[in-house]
Design a protein around this motif. Structure first.
Motif, PDB file in Angstrom:
ATOM      1  N   PHE C  19       0.830  -1.213   0.000  1.00  0.00           N
ATOM      2  CA  PHE C  19       0.000   0.000   0.000  1.00  0.00           C
ATOM      3  C   PHE C  19       0.857   1.253   0.000  1.00  0.00           C
ATOM      4  O   PHE C  19       0.527   2.232  -0.676  1.00  0.00           O
ATOM      5  CB  PHE C  19      -0.928   0.000   1.218  1.00  0.00           C
ATOM      6  CG  PHE C  19      -2.089  -0.942   1.057  1.00  0.00           C
ATOM      7  CD1 PHE C  19      -2.825  -0.943  -0.121  1.00  0.00           C
ATOM      8  CD2 PHE C  19      -2.446  -1.819   2.064  1.00  0.00           C
ATOM      9  CE1 PHE C  19      -3.878  -1.801  -0.273  1.00  0.00           C
ATOM     10  CE2 PHE C  19      -3.510  -2.674   1.914  1.00  0.00           C
ATOM     11  CZ  PHE C  19      -4.231  -2.673   0.741  1.00  0.00           C
ATOM     12  N   ALA C  20       1.913   1.221   0.759  1.00  0.00           N
ATOM     13  CA  ALA C  20       2.791   2.388   0.792  1.00  0.00           C
ATOM     14  C   ALA C  20       3.332   2.675  -0.602  1.00  0.00           C
ATOM     15  O   ALA C  20       3.340   3.820  -1.078  1.00  0.00           O
ATOM     16  CB  ALA C  20       3.947   2.156   1.750  1.00  0.00           C
ATOM     17  N   PHE C  21       3.740   1.594  -1.262  1.00  0.00           N
ATOM     18  CA  PHE C  21       4.270   1.784  -2.598  1.00  0.00           C
ATOM     19  C   PHE C  21       3.194   2.329  -3.530  1.00  0.00           C
ATOM     20  O   PHE C  21       3.431   3.262  -4.304  1.00  0.00           O
ATOM     21  CB  PHE C  21       4.816   0.450  -3.121  1.00  0.00           C
ATOM     22  CG  PHE C  21       5.606   0.628  -4.378  1.00  0.00           C
ATOM     23  CD1 PHE C  21       6.884   1.142  -4.338  1.00  0.00           C
ATOM     24  CD2 PHE C  21       5.053   0.325  -5.614  1.00  0.00           C
ATOM     25  CE1 PHE C  21       7.607   1.323  -5.493  1.00  0.00           C
ATOM     26  CE2 PHE C  21       5.758   0.504  -6.772  1.00  0.00           C
ATOM     27  CZ  PHE C  21       7.049   1.001  -6.710  1.00  0.00           C
ATOM     28  N   ALA C  22       2.010   1.761  -3.412  1.00  0.00           N
ATOM     29  CA  ALA C  22       0.912   2.207  -4.273  1.00  0.00           C
ATOM     30  C   ALA C  22       0.634   3.689  -4.027  1.00  0.00           C
ATOM     31  O   ALA C  22       0.425   4.463  -4.970  1.00  0.00           O
ATOM     32  CB  ALA C  22      -0.327   1.379  -3.992  1.00  0.00           C
ATOM     33  N   SER C  23       0.684   4.077  -2.759  1.00  0.00           N
ATOM     34  CA  SER C  23       0.368   5.475  -2.488  1.00  0.00           C
ATOM     35  C   SER C  23       1.431   6.394  -3.077  1.00  0.00           C
ATOM     36  O   SER C  23       1.108   7.447  -3.638  1.00  0.00           O
ATOM     37  CB  SER C  23       0.277   5.691  -0.988  1.00  0.00           C
ATOM     38  OG  SER C  23       1.567   5.812  -0.454  1.00  0.00           O
ATOM     39  N   VAL C  24       2.653   5.961  -2.995  1.00  0.00           N
ATOM     40  CA  VAL C  24       3.699   6.809  -3.566  1.00  0.00           C
ATOM     41  C   VAL C  24       3.537   6.882  -5.079  1.00  0.00           C
ATOM     42  O   VAL C  24       3.691   7.944  -5.689  1.00  0.00           O
ATOM     43  CB  VAL C  24       5.085   6.290  -3.159  1.00  0.00           C
ATOM     44  CG1 VAL C  24       6.152   6.964  -3.962  1.00  0.00           C
ATOM     45  CG2 VAL C  24       5.305   6.544  -1.700  1.00  0.00           C
ATOM     46  N   VAL C  25       3.189   5.751  -5.670  1.00  0.00           N
ATOM     47  CA  VAL C  25       2.920   5.772  -7.113  1.00  0.00           C
ATOM     48  C   VAL C  25       1.792   6.737  -7.415  1.00  0.00           C
ATOM     49  O   VAL C  25       1.847   7.531  -8.365  1.00  0.00           O
ATOM     50  CB  VAL C  25       2.585   4.353  -7.604  1.00  0.00           C
ATOM     51  CG1 VAL C  25       2.046   4.399  -9.020  1.00  0.00           C
ATOM     52  CG2 VAL C  25       3.800   3.483  -7.545  1.00  0.00           C
ATOM     53  N   GLY C  26       0.799   6.724  -6.530  1.00  0.00           N
ATOM     54  CA  GLY C  26      -0.295   7.665  -6.718  1.00  0.00           C
ATOM     55  C   GLY C  26       0.193   9.095  -6.623  1.00  0.00           C
ATOM     56  O   GLY C  26      -0.172   9.945  -7.440  1.00  0.00           O
ATOM     57  N   VAL C  27       1.022   9.361  -5.650  1.00  0.00           N
ATOM     58  CA  VAL C  27       1.538  10.724  -5.503  1.00  0.00           C
ATOM     59  C   VAL C  27       2.293  11.128  -6.752  1.00  0.00           C
ATOM     60  O   VAL C  27       2.240  12.276  -7.201  1.00  0.00           O
ATOM     61  CB  VAL C  27       2.447  10.820  -4.259  1.00  0.00           C
ATOM     62  CG1 VAL C  27       3.184  12.135  -4.235  1.00  0.00           C
ATOM     63  CG2 VAL C  27       1.629  10.667  -3.004  1.00  0.00           C
ATOM     64  N   SER C  40      -1.846  10.305  -0.908  1.00  0.00           N
ATOM     65  CA  SER C  40      -0.964  10.458   0.251  1.00  0.00           C
ATOM     66  C   SER C  40      -1.684  10.066   1.534  1.00  0.00           C
ATOM     67  O   SER C  40      -1.184   9.281   2.323  1.00  0.00           O
ATOM     68  CB  SER C  40      -0.486  11.901   0.300  1.00  0.00           C
ATOM     69  OG  SER C  40      -0.111  12.234   1.592  1.00  0.00           O
ATOM     70  N   ALA C  43      -3.955   5.999   1.156  1.00  0.00           N
ATOM     71  CA  ALA C  43      -3.132   4.824   0.904  1.00  0.00           C
ATOM     72  C   ALA C  43      -2.011   4.776   1.915  1.00  0.00           C
ATOM     73  O   ALA C  43      -1.725   3.726   2.488  1.00  0.00           O
ATOM     74  CB  ALA C  43      -2.571   4.896  -0.499  1.00  0.00           C
ATOM     75  N   LEU C  44      -1.460   5.932   2.168  1.00  0.00           N
ATOM     76  CA  LEU C  44      -0.300   5.886   3.043  1.00  0.00           C
ATOM     77  C   LEU C  44      -0.696   5.591   4.461  1.00  0.00           C
ATOM     78  O   LEU C  44      -0.059   4.784   5.145  1.00  0.00           O
ATOM     79  CB  LEU C  44       0.450   7.196   2.984  1.00  0.00           C
ATOM     80  CG  LEU C  44       1.774   7.019   3.641  1.00  0.00           C
ATOM     81  CD1 LEU C  44       2.572   5.979   2.895  1.00  0.00           C
ATOM     82  CD2 LEU C  44       2.506   8.274   3.734  1.00  0.00           C
TER      83      LEU C  44
ATOM     84  N   THR E  12      10.570   3.014  -1.790  1.00  0.00           N
ATOM     85  CA  THR E  12       9.364   3.834  -1.879  1.00  0.00           C
ATOM     86  C   THR E  12       9.674   5.293  -1.599  1.00  0.00           C
ATOM     87  O   THR E  12       9.237   6.193  -2.320  1.00  0.00           O
ATOM     88  CB  THR E  12       8.344   3.325  -0.852  1.00  0.00           C
ATOM     89  OG1 THR E  12       8.282   1.901  -0.950  1.00  0.00           O
ATOM     90  CG2 THR E  12       6.989   3.915  -1.091  1.00  0.00           C
TER      91      THR E  12
ATOM     92  N   THR G  87      -7.930   2.483   1.398  1.00  0.00           N
ATOM     93  CA  THR G  87      -6.572   2.260   0.932  1.00  0.00           C
ATOM     94  C   THR G  87      -6.572   1.392  -0.320  1.00  0.00           C
ATOM     95  O   THR G  87      -5.908   1.669  -1.318  1.00  0.00           O
ATOM     96  CB  THR G  87      -5.772   1.572   2.035  1.00  0.00           C
ATOM     97  OG1 THR G  87      -5.929   2.301   3.231  1.00  0.00           O
ATOM     98  CG2 THR G  87      -4.319   1.504   1.688  1.00  0.00           C
ATOM     99  N   ALA G  94      -4.434   4.080  -8.278  1.00  0.00           N
ATOM    100  CA  ALA G  94      -3.065   4.541  -8.542  1.00  0.00           C
ATOM    101  C   ALA G  94      -2.316   3.575  -9.443  1.00  0.00           C
ATOM    102  O   ALA G  94      -1.482   3.984 -10.253  1.00  0.00           O
ATOM    103  CB  ALA G  94      -2.309   4.702  -7.234  1.00  0.00           C
TER     104      ALA G  94
END
Lengths: 112, 464, 117, 247, 85, 485, 174
Positions: C19-27, C40, C43-44, E12, G87, G94
């Motif tokens: 999820f962290a990675f996905a959120s960063v990708v989203g950012v 941010s 997801a984060l 990340t 999430t 994303a």
């Protein structure tokens, strides 16, 4: 590992020095000073490195503690550096009020 | 402080006598004038005595600088800029002397007043040379002597420069050919310059240089005879040059000018003044049976084996005579400019005459005594010897004859003659240019400054 | 018990990392500030929660209960502050005049304009 | 115009690289041979000498407590100075804050952050942390007051005089504890030898003066930093001021 | 496993740093910085597991408090139009 | 008397003045005066208490922080006490008691100064240098309304921070190489460090102290700060602050690098000479009287650095003696210049004509001080210059000695310019003349002090004390023995 | 501190005390005693400003709602579930190859009177899928919400989602 740490510290120091020497914005000067200080503190902290060391909290769980003396210096020096930076920023605010600029090359009413 | 020897005592006596004469001339009236005019003179006298009593070079320098300072306050009243020149010049001299002394001293122990090592000798000569106006280092003298108030001119010429000579007397204890050469050059240079002057006091100032040349030449022999001759001439010169300065000052008081072009009536207006002047002039010209005559005879005999030097001194004596003929003629009798030139605008005053009379009496006394008393090592007979008389008369007669033959040649000129002092301003300007650059380089740019610091740090690393 | 905690922690950590990675990708990928804020915040905080939960389970697995409690405290703090920060940024952006890209409806615009005038 | 600037940069680069090279030359990387010197004493003697569990805290507040007094005084000086720099003029305080949502949520968070800060200070001799760290977190709260509720709120709720008092008393407390050591133990800042209880290691009441000094420093730093920030914020927020410089 | 997650979080964070560098506007950077701060908080907390030392949890908590304050401060001065461009 | 009291007393003052402000505003004035007296007295008592070393917290010197009183620190303690009390009295007259924060900073800088002088620990030295510097930046910028003060304070800040950084690097390298911080122990173990490390330690510490003291590559802040600050602050800066950095320079060079070899002293001689020349040459060109005095301070710093560079007992004695003389004279000069500049509402020398008629005593004192600084015999400045010259001559440092001598003439030249202006007639009368009784009294006392100092070589205890400072410090063995028992 | 505020006071004190134990990580007697002192101090310092009175003085009604205990205990679980789903959704958006979003800013009028509860709702909305509170019109109980993607249902879908949250929040407070 250790040379890398020292090298990094010195590189950070050099970046700070370069920033001071080449940037005209006062804020960047202050940032450069902090960078230099950070480099030096990294150097001090690295000197306390002990292979496989644990934090210096009694009882030392799982081995030799690292050298605590550099840590206490670093703490002291960080606080001092922060105070310096705060003061510098306060001065910059005042200077901006007087000169309307933060260009280091334009603030030279006193010379000669 | 050791027990003073006869040299010190003579110097002290001279200082006291000159100060008495000067303060008599200054003649302060009222309390304020006393503090303003007389106190510095007596302070000078005090420090001069201390200098004469000094037993180490350090205390000598201290006394020297203190006396300089006290005279500085007097000269200030004459001319501000001149006084600064005087002070700085004297300070430089004293500084060189201090530097040399420090080199000779070890920690805790001072260099005793006396001969020094070979290496330091030139430095000491330079240091004392500023005071004693050696050629090249005399740049301050003509201007100071001419611009200062008269009483301090007399004191300057009469005693202040002699302190340098006193130092040299203490310093030199053997023959020193370079110093001899310097002395001769000084004597001739002073005379030549004096001949070209039109300002009475400036003329006298150059004569001071010239006469100091005689003294330096004498003491450079290093023999007892030479040293005695130098000391005798120091005293004699102090007296007659003081007299001459005071008479020039009286002329200025009378007519408000020192320019020989503007004077020329005093012979009628103040014959007494002329008489006194004549005493001084004859003494400096070396007229037989004056103090100058005795001094010069002794000097020449001390230099007897240096023929060229004696010749040089004879030439200088000739010039001296010429120059004083000019002074006497244009200063007292022949009016050039200002034909209508009114009557004297003031009077020198009784005290001035008293001071001059005192000095004149002393001069005459010093001229006559050696004829009876063995004041000088040569004795009275040497002074009366025909050879000596001829020697003494040659410059006198020659000078008078030359002046009589070519009077137009020796008329006072209008403009000033170039000297070292004229080079001071351009030299200063030349030095100031890099200074201005230095100032401009302080631009206020912090980054440059920090870069400089870092560069210095790297340089230090490199050198460590 | 301990093994279960251990397994749970592994699962949570992996999910959290994802999820962290996905959120960063989203950012990185989302078009404007507001949408990036979505990535941010949600997801984060989800990702962080999960990783912290994993940490807590791991601490529990080793029997270090104070550490577990403290980890949960961190999680709670993040949870409390993250929406605040996002909200503050979003509002700041809007009041500063950054127009959201491609909005279908913007019912906030009049209010802000009213405020400004 | 272009080339001189490049030249400048080149010069700056050369200088920094040269200095860095010298510094690198000077680094001594010796094979690790165990800790020697005072550090060894600190590591092995802390339990016996001070009773604190945190060796760094023991160094900071006991072995080298004088450094800490100095360090805290640097902050004190800075705070006093910044207040002096921005004194002599009435700034218009701003009541402009963030949105209500943030304000109200923050109200919920504030006690917890304060509590956390207190725990950092109180636990200074047992865990990482101590007066400086706790004081900084505490100052963060007042900084957040300024930011979220506006500086007028900050001034109204935590008046500068109160901060001044706290700061000065913290500093005074430090010095007085040191003087107690001087009177009873013979040297300034004497800890155990001056009769302060050592306690058992790991307990709250252990380490002699260390917790007290932590509290003193916490007061000093917390109040000091918040004064510092407040002094700067009030000038930044003053609407009559020109806007701050471009960054 | 923990090490893997740690490296993953670092990666990340590195990716997220791109937005800090590029971010066309200041708020973009703020958002990215906020993201990074959160990631780093978890990273530090994970270090506690990795090094089996609870000290890092304290650090993580303090870091969380401070980064929160940072973001709020930035947001505030951005909102009032005093931190242009 | 425990030496720490000399540090704690001003600290106490700094920490209680705000409390007085909050609770008893009326007592601020008297408390400032009382604390000033207390601090000065305690400093003097500590100085009078003889040599000793005390470790904070009762540890052994390796572990704790040592405070050392030896002859050198005694001398500088006295200097600081004199300078600070003079400046404090002048400040109370100039500012009143309203700006109490200024006095807080004042006492903090006093405490830090005493700390620097007394501490025997390298890192503690750095910490105290930081307090000292921060307080100094702020007292320079004290009336924050004048742009000069702000700009000068800021420049000082940047330079001071860079200097502090270099100090920190030096300390860090010394620590990295040895693991020790006590200066006495470091004096033993540091020479065993690798050559390159040692060069970094020396270079960085020396350059850091150069910046703090205003020696040449780091002198740029000094004229700005000294000329822009308020009069009592300028006096303090020139009289004490600069000296404190020089104290650290003496202490560190002789203790840590004294037995390395002469190269560090060569560096000192070199930079001291450059500083001296530059200071005099720049002062020569100034129109602003305070700036002139500031550049003169630069030159005097150079003189003292040369004296240190002589690397002998005599050199140190000369340095300490000159520090005292310069303190007395330059403080007096700044105070007088401040009064005179206030009369004319201008610091331009050309504007100051005719002031002798209005303030004869002040102007005469100015002349006295100027003569002393320039080194006119038999004033104190001449005496220390003489010691310095002899020391330099013994070392064989002819060029620095010549520079010192040449500096005398130059400084006489530029001081003469100012003095001439005072004595020359004025075009306009000053509109009003505020009486300055306290400043006047301080100036007179400083003049008296100068005269006493001039006699120092002839007063046995003083002379022996000076020589003892030199011989104790130059070897360092006595210091080390004192600390390590 | 009237009677009505006693309950929230107790709640806050308990929460603080728990946090104290959590941060110190110990439960010895001295720690607990110190905890009580610190908690008391903290409440003393903050209560008047943030809980009893309020920082905004144009305030109607009670500053703090009285919570129902049972829903309060079960609330976190629902909340965490929401969080995970949010999430998941955002992660999906994303990571999908082509980002095609239809964001919108809409106003939702809430029924909740109590401001604190409204604020909590706003925060919850921020943490739930696809929505982000930009601002709140507190006097009229309106929330401005940025929706990441309106999706198929348009505004009504978002509004419905928020109604659901609102309903649960209403259940939480008395």
């Amino acid at each position: 590992m250790l040379p890398i740490s020292y090298g990094t510290a010195i590189i950070v120091f050099c970046i700070g020095l370069y920033t001071i020497l080449s940037k005209r914005n006062l804020f960047k000067t202050v940032i450069g000073l902090s960078l230099m200080e950070g480099g030096v503190l990294m150097l001090i902290t690295s000197s306390g490195y002990v292979p496989g060391g644990v934090p210096a909290l009694l009882p030392f769980a799982g081995g030799e503690p690292v050298n605590p003396l550099p840590h206490s210096f670093t703490l002291t020096a960080i606080v001092i550096g922060a105070a310096d930076v705060a003061l510098a920023l306060a001065f910059i605010i005042k200077i901006h009020r007087r000169y309307g600029t933060v260009d280091i090359d334009k603030i030279r009413g006193l010379r000669g | 402080m050791t027990r003073p020897d006869s040299l010190s005592l003579i110097m002290i006596a001279l200082a006291l006598f000159m100060t008495v004469a000067s303060s008599l001339f200054a003649g302060a009236k009222g309390k304020e004038a006393f503090w303003r005019d007389l106190a510095p003179l007596w302070l000078f006298c005090l420090f001069a005595c201390l200098t004469a009593l000094a037993s180490t070079w350090l205390s000598f320098i201290i006394g020297l600088e203190l006396s300089t300072l006290s005279l500085f306050t007097v000269i200030r009243r004459g001319d501000e800029a001149t006084s600064r020149l005087y002070l700085l010049a004297q300070l430089s001299g004293a500084s060189v002397l201090l530097f040399a002394t420090a080199l000779g001293s070890s920690f805790g122990g001072n260099l005793p007043l006396g001969p020094v090592s070979e290496k330091l000798f030139p430095l000491f000569v330079i240091g004392l040379g500023v005071k004693a106006a050696l050629p090249g280092l005399h740049f301050w003298l003509p201007r100071t002597h001419s611009q200062a108030p008269t009483e301090s001119s007399a004191l300057l010429s009469g005693y202040a420069v002699k302190m340098g000579i006193y130092g040299l007397l203490r310093l030199v204890d053997g023959p020193s050919p370079p110093l001899l050469l310097l002395g001769i050059v000084m004597a001739l240079y002073g005379v030549v310059q004096a001949l070209l002057q039109h300002d009475a006091k400036r003329l006298l100032a150059y004569h001071t240089i010239s006469q100091l040349g005689f003294i330096v030449a004498a003491l450079s022999t290093g023999t007892p005879l030479g040293r005695t001759a130098a000391l005798f001439h120091v005293v004699a010169h102090a007296l007659f040059k003081g007299l001459l300065f005071l008479s020039a000052g009286s002329l200025e008081k009378l007519y408000g000018s020192r320019d020989l072009n503007q004077l020329g009536r005093a012979g009628r207006d103040a014959p007494l003044l002329f008489g006194l002047f004549l005493v001084g002039a004859s003494a400096i010209a070396g007229c037989p049976f004056t103090s100058g005559y005795a001094a010069k005879i002794v000097i020449k005999s001390a230099l007897a084996d240096q023929g060229q030097a004696v010749l040089g001194l004879q030439l200088a004596g000739l010039g001296t005579t010429l120059s004083f003929c000019k002074f006497g003629c244009y200063g007292f009798f022949r009016s050039l400019g200002n034909k209508k030139g009114g009557s004297p605008s003031g009077s020198p005053g009784k005290n001035a005459y008293a001071a001059m009379g005192l000095l004149a009496l002393a001069t005459i006394f010093l001229g006559i005594t050696p004829l009876f008393l063995p004041l000088l090592p040569l004795g009275a007979k040497a002074l009366l010897a025909p050879q000596a008389l001829v020697d003494g008369l040659i410059p006198l007669v020659g000078g008078a004859a030359l002046f009589a033959l070519f009077p137009r040649l020796f008329r006072p000129r209008q403009g000033d003659v170039a000297d070292v002092e004229n080079a001071l301003v351009p030299a200063g300007r030349l030095l100031l240019r890099p200074l201005a650059f230095l100032r401009r380089s302080h631009t206020g740019r912090l980054r440059t400054y920090i870069a400089l610091i870092v560069a210095a740090l790297i340089a230090i690393f490199h050198s460590l | 018990m301990s093994a279960m905690f251990f397994g749970l922690s592994t699962v949570f950590m992996a999910a959290g990392l994802f999820f962290a990675f996905a959120s960063v990708v989203g950012v990185i990928r989302f078009p404007d500030v507001y949408t990036r804020l979505h990535a941010s915040t949600k997801a984060l905080s989800g990702g962080a929660m999960m990783i912290l939960a994993g940490t807590a389970f791991r601490a529990a697995a080793t029997g270090n209960w104070p550490a577990m409690v403290k980890t949960l405290l961190i999680a709670a703090f993040l949870l409390a502050t993250n929406p605040l920060a996002s909200h503050a940024i979003a509002r700041a952006c809007y009041h500063h005049g950054i127009v959201p890209k491609g909005t279908v409806i913007d019912e906030y615009a009049e209010t802000v304009r009213g405020d400004r005038s | 115009m272009k080339s001189p600037r490049n030249l400048q940069r080149l010069g700056a680069l050369a200088l920094s690289l040269a200095l860095g090279w010298w510094l690198w030359q000077g680094v001594t990387i010796s094979p690790f041979q165990g800790i020697t010197g005072p550090a060894a004493r600190y590591i092995h003697g802390t339990a016996r000498d001070t009773g604190a569990a945190n060796v760094v805290a023991a160094i900071l507040f006991d072995y080298r407590g004088f450094d800490t007094l100095g360090e805290a005084s640097v902050i004190y000086t800075t705070v006093c100075g910044v207040a002096l720099l921005f004194a002599k003029r009435r700034y218009r305080r701003s009541s402009h804050g963030l949105s209500f949502i943030v304000k109200r949520s923050m109200a919920l968070l504030v006690p917890f952050i304060l509590l956390y800060a207190s725990s950092i200070i109180v636990m200074g001799h047992l865990s990482p942390g101590g007066g400086f760290q706790g004081g900084s977190v505490m100052a963060t709260v007042t900084i957040l007051f300024c930011v979220i509720y506006g500086s007028s709120f900050e001034a109204a709720r935590v008046s500068p005089k109160v901060k001044e008092t706290i700061e000065s008393s913290g500093a005074l407390l430090f010095v007085l504890i040191g003087l107690v050591g001087l009177v009873t133990g013979g040297a300034f800042l004497t800890n155990i030898a001056a009769g302060f209880p050592r306690g058992t290691m790991g307990q709250l009441f252990s380490g002699g003066t260390i917790p007290l000094l932590n509290i003193a420093v916490g007061m000093k730093v917390g109040a000091g930093l918040s004064t510092l920030f407040y002094s700067m914020v009030k000038i930044l927020e003053d609407p009559t001021e020109s806007s701050p410089p471009e960054v | 496993m923990t090490a893997f997650v740690l490296w993953g979080l670092l990666l990340t964070a590195a990716v997220g740093f791109w937005r800090v560098i590029v971010g066309p506007t200041i708020p973009d950077r703020i958002v990215a910085a906020d993201t990074l701060a959160t990631i780093l908080t978890t990273f530090i907390a994970l270090l506690a597991v990795y090094f089996e030392n609870a000290v890092f949890l304290d650090i993580a908590l303090a870091f969380a408090v401070l980064s929160f304050a940072d973001v709020l401060i930035m947001a505030k001065y951005f909102e009032h139009g005093e931190l242009h461009r | 008397m425990n030496p720490v009291l000399a540090i704690v007393a001003p600290f106490l003052a700094a920490f209680t003045i705000p409390l007085f402000f909050v609770f008893r505003k009326r007592w601020i004035g008297s408390s400032i005066v009382l604390f000033g007296i207390l601090s000065a007295l305690l400093s003097l008592f500590v100085a009078a208490g003889g040599e000793r070393a005390v470790v904070m917290g009762g540890w052994n010197p390796e572990v704790g922080i040592t405070l050392v009183v030896d002859s050198l620190s005694t001398a500088f303690l006295i200097l600081a006490a004199l300078g600070f009390s003079a400046s404090l009295s002048a400040a109370t007259e100039a500012f009143g008691y309203g700006p109490w924060r200024f006095y807080v900073l004042f006492f903090l800088s006093w405490a830090a100064t005493n700390g620097i002088i007394l501490t025997g620990d390298l890192f503690n030295l750095f910490v105290f240098f930081e307090i000292f510097s921060v307080a100094a930046y702020l007292v320079v910028a004290y009336p924050p309304r004048s742009w000069q003060a702000i700009e000068a304070g800021f420049k000082y800040l940047i330079f001071g921070t860079v200097g502090a950084l270099f100090l920190l690097i030096g300390i860090a390298y010394a620590f990295m190489a040895t693991g020790q911080l006590n200066m006495a122990i470091l004096a033993r173990v540091l020479p065993r460090a690798p050559e390159t490390t040692l060069s970094v330690v020396i270079g960085c510490l020396v350059v850091g102290l150069f910046i703090k003291s205003g020696t040449v590559p780091g002198h740029f802040w000094l004229p700005d700060a000294h000329s822009s600050a308020q009069t009592p602050v300028s006096a303090l800066l020139s009289g004490v602050f600069v000296k404190v950095s020089l104290y650290a320079l003496i202490r560190l060079t002789f203790l840590l690098f004294g037995n390395a070899d002469g190269r560090v002293f060569f560096v000192l001689l070199l930079f001291g000479t450059v500083t001296l020349c530059l200071g005099h040459l720049m002062a020569f060109q100034q129109e602003d009287i305070k700036r002139l005095l500031a550049y003169s301070t630069v030159a005097q710093v150079g003189t003292i650095v040369i004296a240190i560079g002589c690397a002998s007992a005599g050199g140190i004695a000369a340095a300490v003696y000159h520090a005292f003389n310069h303190m007395a004279a330059k403080m007096g000069l700044f105070l007088v210049a401040g009064v005179l500049a206030e009369d004319r509402a201008s610091r331009d020398i050309a504007q100051m004509r005719g002031l002798f008629r209005h303030r004869p005593l002040f102007v005469l004192a100015f002349c006295l001080f100027a003569a002393s600084i320039a080194g006119i015999p038999p004033l104190n400045g001449f005496m220390s210059k003489w010691f310095l010259l002899v020391a330099a001559a013994e070392r064989g440092a002819l060029i620095p000695a010549a520079a010192v001598v040449a500096g005398t003439v130059l400084s006489a030249a530029y001081y003469l310019r100012a003095i001439t202006a005072f004595f020359s007639p004025a075009e306009t009368e000053p509109p009003h003349l505020r009486p300055h009784p306290v400043t006047g009294a301080i100036v007179m006392l400083l003049a008296l002090l100068g005269l006493v100092l001039a006699l120092a070589p002839y007063i046995d205890p003083l002379r022996e004390g000076l020589l003892a400072v030199g011989s104790d410090t130059s070897s360092g063995a006595r210091y080390i023995g004192r600390v390590l028992q | 501190m009237g009677n009505s505020s006693l309950k929230p006071l107790a709640l806050l004190a308990t929460a603080l005390f728990c946090v104290w134990i959590a941060t110190t990580g110990r439960a010895d007697i001295p720690f607990l005693l110190t905890g009580i002192v610190v908690v008391f101090a903290v409440i003393r310092a903050t209560w008047a400003t943030f809980f009893a009175g309020a920082h905004d003085f144009s305030h109607r009604g009670r500053p703090w709602p009285a919570f129902r205990l049972l829903p309060l205990l079960s609330y976190p679980f629902f909340f965490l579930l929401e969080l995970v789903s949010a999430t998941w959704q955002v992660a999906l958006v994303a990571l999908q190859p082509r980002i095609d979003l239809h964001p919108a800013i809409i106003r939702v009028d809430s029924r909740i009177q109590n401001r604190t509860a409204l604020v909590l709702l706003a925060n919850e909305i921020t943490l739930t899928p696809g929505t982000l509170t930009i601002d709140a019109d507190i006097p009229r109980q309106g929330l401005y919400i940025h929706a990441l993607d309106l999706g198929k249902d348009g505004i009504d879908g978002v509004k419905g989602q928020i109604r659901r949250l609102e309903h649960r929040m209403e259940g939480l407070i008395r």
